[in-house]
Design a protein around this motif. Sequence first.
Motif, PDB file in Angstrom:
ATOM      1  N   GLY A   1       0.649  -1.652  -0.284  1.00 53.79           N
ATOM      2  CA  GLY A   1       0.219   0.230  -0.161  1.00 53.79           C
ATOM      3  C   GLY A   1       0.628   0.953   0.268  1.00 53.79           C
ATOM      4  O   GLY A   1       0.388   2.856   0.537  1.00 53.79           O
ATOM      5  N   LYS A   2       1.720   1.460  -0.698  1.00 49.68           N
ATOM      6  CA  LYS A   2       2.999   2.056  -0.305  1.00 49.68           C
ATOM      7  C   LYS A   2       2.906   3.119  -1.915  1.00 49.68           C
ATOM      8  O   LYS A   2       3.302   2.933  -2.628  1.00 49.68           O
ATOM      9  N   ILE A   3       1.518   4.030  -1.535  1.00 44.39           N
ATOM     10  CA  ILE A   3       1.276   4.395  -2.631  1.00 44.39           C
ATOM     11  C   ILE A   3       2.197   5.580  -3.293  1.00 44.39           C
ATOM     12  O   ILE A   3       2.641   6.252  -4.696  1.00 44.39           O
ATOM     13  N   PHE A   4       2.614   6.653  -2.470  1.00 44.45           N
ATOM     14  CA  PHE A   4       3.508   7.483  -2.441  1.00 44.45           C
ATOM     15  C   PHE A   4       5.073   6.807  -3.513  1.00 44.45           C
ATOM     16  O   PHE A   4       5.739   7.900  -4.180  1.00 44.45           O
ATOM     17  N   ALA A   5       5.878   5.861  -2.850  1.00 48.29           N
ATOM     18  CA  ALA A   5       6.600   5.516  -3.334  1.00 48.29           C
ATOM     19  C   ALA A   5       6.251   4.503  -4.617  1.00 48.29           C
ATOM     20  O   ALA A   5       7.058   4.751  -5.983  1.00 48.29           O
ATOM     21  N   LEU A   6       5.170   4.794  -4.965  1.00 48.60           N
ATOM     22  CA  LEU A   6       4.726   3.446  -6.692  1.00 48.60           C
ATOM     23  C   LEU A   6       4.504   5.562  -7.124  1.00 48.60           C
ATOM     24  O   LEU A   6       5.514   4.862  -8.588  1.00 48.60           O
ATOM     25  N   LEU A   7       4.165   6.372  -6.888  1.00 49.98           N
ATOM     26  CA  LEU A   7       4.371   7.482  -7.676  1.00 49.98           C
ATOM     27  C   LEU A   7       5.519   8.204  -8.156  1.00 49.98           C
ATOM     28  O   LEU A   7       6.368   7.949  -9.136  1.00 49.98           O
ATOM     29  N   LEU A   8       6.692   7.426  -7.129  1.00 51.00           N
ATOM     30  CA  LEU A   8       8.417   8.122  -6.944  1.00 51.00           C
ATOM     31  C   LEU A   8       9.058   7.448  -8.160  1.00 51.00           C
ATOM     32  O   LEU A   8       9.520   8.134  -8.608  1.00 51.00           O
ATOM     33  N   ILE A   9       8.550   6.383  -7.714  1.00 52.62           N
ATOM     34  CA  ILE A   9       9.814   5.720  -9.063  1.00 52.62           C
ATOM     35  C   ILE A   9       8.545   5.001 -10.589  1.00 52.62           C
ATOM     36  O   ILE A   9       9.505   5.327 -11.120  1.00 52.62           O
TER      37      ILE A   9
ATOM     38  N   PHE B   1      -3.795  -2.253  -9.436  1.00 53.73           N
ATOM     39  CA  PHE B   1      -5.396  -2.269  -9.011  1.00 53.73           C
ATOM     40  C   PHE B   1      -5.450  -2.806  -8.078  1.00 53.73           C
ATOM     41  O   PHE B   1      -5.450  -2.752  -7.046  1.00 53.73           O
ATOM     42  N   PRO B   2      -5.960  -4.680  -8.894  1.00 53.44           N
ATOM     43  CA  PRO B   2      -6.282  -5.906  -7.380  1.00 53.44           C
ATOM     44  C   PRO B   2      -5.452  -5.599  -5.831  1.00 53.44           C
ATOM     45  O   PRO B   2      -5.908  -5.678  -5.446  1.00 53.44           O
ATOM     46  N   LEU B   3      -4.364  -5.591  -6.548  1.00 53.51           N
ATOM     47  CA  LEU B   3      -2.929  -5.015  -5.103  1.00 53.51           C
ATOM     48  C   LEU B   3      -2.901  -3.756  -4.320  1.00 53.51           C
ATOM     49  O   LEU B   3      -3.412  -4.168  -3.130  1.00 53.51           O
ATOM     50  N   ILE B   4      -3.603  -3.085  -5.384  1.00 48.41           N
ATOM     51  CA  ILE B   4      -3.299  -1.462  -4.655  1.00 48.41           C
ATOM     52  C   ILE B   4      -5.534  -1.097  -3.838  1.00 48.41           C
ATOM     53  O   ILE B   4      -5.303  -1.030  -2.851  1.00 48.41           O
ATOM     54  N   ARG B   5      -5.843  -2.242  -4.504  1.00 49.12           N
ATOM     55  CA  ARG B   5      -7.164  -2.648  -4.259  1.00 49.12           C
ATOM     56  C   ARG B   5      -7.482  -3.041  -2.836  1.00 49.12           C
ATOM     57  O   ARG B   5      -8.617  -3.014  -2.034  1.00 49.12           O
ATOM     58  N   LEU B   6      -6.022  -3.805  -2.123  1.00 52.75           N
ATOM     59  CA  LEU B   6      -5.752  -4.994  -1.094  1.00 52.75           C
ATOM     60  C   LEU B   6      -5.806  -3.391   0.358  1.00 52.75           C
ATOM     61  O   LEU B   6      -6.489  -4.395   1.103  1.00 52.75           O
ATOM     62  N   HIS B   7      -5.573  -2.418  -0.192  1.00 58.22           N
ATOM     63  CA  HIS B   7      -5.472  -1.028   1.047  1.00 58.22           C
ATOM     64  C   HIS B   7      -6.917  -0.149   0.835  1.00 58.22           C
ATOM     65  O   HIS B   7      -6.942   0.499   1.822  1.00 58.22           O
ATOM     66  N   PHE B   8      -7.343   0.233  -0.239  1.00 59.05           N
ATOM     67  CA  PHE B   8      -8.100   1.220  -0.545  1.00 59.05           C
ATOM     68  C   PHE B   8      -9.732   1.040  -1.159  1.00 59.05           C
ATOM     69  O   PHE B   8      -9.488  -0.439  -1.886  1.00 59.05           O
ATOM     70  N   ASP B   9     -10.122   1.698  -1.075  1.00 55.35           N
ATOM     71  CA  ASP B   9     -11.061   1.457  -1.662  1.00 55.35           C
ATOM     72  C   ASP B   9     -11.409   1.247  -3.377  1.00 55.35           C
ATOM     73  O   ASP B   9     -10.383   1.576  -4.297  1.00 55.35           O
ATOM     74  N   ALA B  10     -12.222   1.015  -3.946  1.00 52.87           N
ATOM     75  CA  ALA B  10     -11.793   0.805  -5.593  1.00 52.87           C
ATOM     76  C   ALA B  10     -11.298   2.107  -5.878  1.00 52.87           C
ATOM     77  O   ALA B  10     -11.473   2.329  -7.489  1.00 52.87           O
ATOM     78  N   LYS B  11     -12.824   3.631  -5.787  1.00 55.80           N
ATOM     79  CA  LYS B  11     -12.470   3.904  -6.099  1.00 55.80           C
ATOM     80  C   LYS B  11     -11.188   5.346  -6.379  1.00 55.80           C
ATOM     81  O   LYS B  11     -10.392   5.839  -7.174  1.00 55.80           O
ATOM     82  N   LYS B  12      -9.929   4.899  -4.719  1.00 51.90           N
ATOM     83  CA  LYS B  12      -9.281   5.297  -4.897  1.00 51.90           C
ATOM     84  C   LYS B  12      -8.191   4.593  -5.230  1.00 51.90           C
ATOM     85  O   LYS B  12      -6.802   5.225  -5.858  1.00 51.90           O
ATOM     86  N   SER B  13      -8.061   3.102  -5.079  1.00 49.11           N
ATOM     87  CA  SER B  13      -7.258   2.539  -5.847  1.00 49.11           C
ATOM     88  C   SER B  13      -6.892   2.950  -7.498  1.00 49.11           C
ATOM     89  O   SER B  13      -6.179   2.985  -8.121  1.00 49.11           O
ATOM     90  N   ALA B  14      -8.214   3.525  -7.881  1.00 55.54           N
ATOM     91  CA  ALA B  14      -8.313   3.441  -9.251  1.00 55.54           C
ATOM     92  C   ALA B  14      -7.513   4.723  -9.946  1.00 55.54           C
ATOM     93  O   ALA B  14      -6.833   5.260 -10.856  1.00 55.54           O
ATOM     94  N   ALA B  15      -7.477   5.868  -8.925  1.00 56.25           N
ATOM     95  CA  ALA B  15      -7.455   6.422  -9.197  1.00 56.25           C
ATOM     96  C   ALA B  15      -5.640   6.741  -8.903  1.00 56.25           C
ATOM     97  O   ALA B  15      -4.847   7.298  -9.250  1.00 56.25           O
ATOM     98  N   VAL B  16      -5.250   6.129  -8.170  1.00 54.12           N
ATOM     99  CA  VAL B  16      -3.737   5.642  -8.008  1.00 54.12           C
ATOM    100  C   VAL B  16      -3.567   5.152  -9.112  1.00 54.12           C
ATOM    101  O   VAL B  16      -2.059   6.029  -9.631  1.00 54.12           O
TER     102      VAL B  16
END
Length: 359
Positions: free
Chosen positions: A177-185, A204-219
């Motif tokens: 769920g380290k979305i900031f680091a993911l965006l950074l790399i 997407f399904p891995l991010i979805r483990l930590h956030f709802d569908a809307k936020k996961s899609a946004a990431v």
Amino acid sequence: MAARLIRKLTLIFLMMAVAAAGFCGFFLKWSFRDDAPQFGFTAIMENTSVKPFIYRQLIPQTVKAVSAAVPEPAKEKLSASLKERRHIDSRFARAEIPPRYVVEYYLMFALSFLIFFAAIWILRALLTEVAQDSVAGTIGAMLFALIFPFFEVLGGYYYDLGEVFFFFTAALLAVRGKIFALLLITPLATLNKESFLFFLATLFPLIRLHFDAKKSAAVILGAMFLAGLSYLGVREIFSANVGGAADWRLTEHFENILNLGSYFQTDAIYGLPLGARFFLPYVLCVAWLVKSSWRNLSAAWKFHAKLALAINGVLYFLFVVPGELRDLSMLYVTLMILAASYLRESFRRHYKNFEEQQS
């Protein structure tokens, strides 16, 4: 404390040994494509490489930056010493080091190995976390290092090493769920190879483990936007370079599938004539692995695998030379997750049998 340190050093040594074996198996066959004037080492250094090879700029630009930071007298002295000692070209027959780029060649060699070594460590962390078994995770990562040259049969490039590093890192960051680091790399990963843009969708399904569908899609969409900017930027810089058209390969793939001889091809791997491409025994092994371990995957990993197969499969069958396994790289993570699961269950089964025999 001493025992723990020794265990850690031993692990580092073993991981380095298998990473070195895999890297040398790759470099022995391809070097930095020094015999290819259109995308070899000199062309990359001089920005004359054809598209799309010229777009893969992360490692070359890093090499140039480090080289430029070395004072010229020190660089000349180092170059002369490396020319005399011939650490690379005396050991790898395909290595042809340009006299004016000796330091840069050695820097790229070192950086390429280090990024591959780091990829194996990242994979170990990912497999250990997913399989919940450090032994299976460690052996699985070592296994990937050793089989990597089998994927690099029809072609092999320095950016393939960076690609696996960023794929494994992105998967691990997504799982945690380290979305900031993911965006950074993301911009760096895309600068290494534009395939990262497509790989992001599989997370997407891995991010979805930590956030709802809307936020996961946004990431995912945000990361893909950054990747797109990175790709468009480098594309604009090298817009004058020749090349860039993708070849339609669908007909070739159908012909290859129907050709029985395509399942029994060999090639030089680790210097030996071993099975290559879709060698039938390898295909059967992968089929058995999927059959044995698919049920052990979580719903998120199954979804990831299906996305990776769909996206990579379309790109592969439309634009890639038949049998070029390195272009199925989006499936590496799934393959190794399945392998780690298989290893874990095998260890547990054999340990249980051993305990029953002892009781």
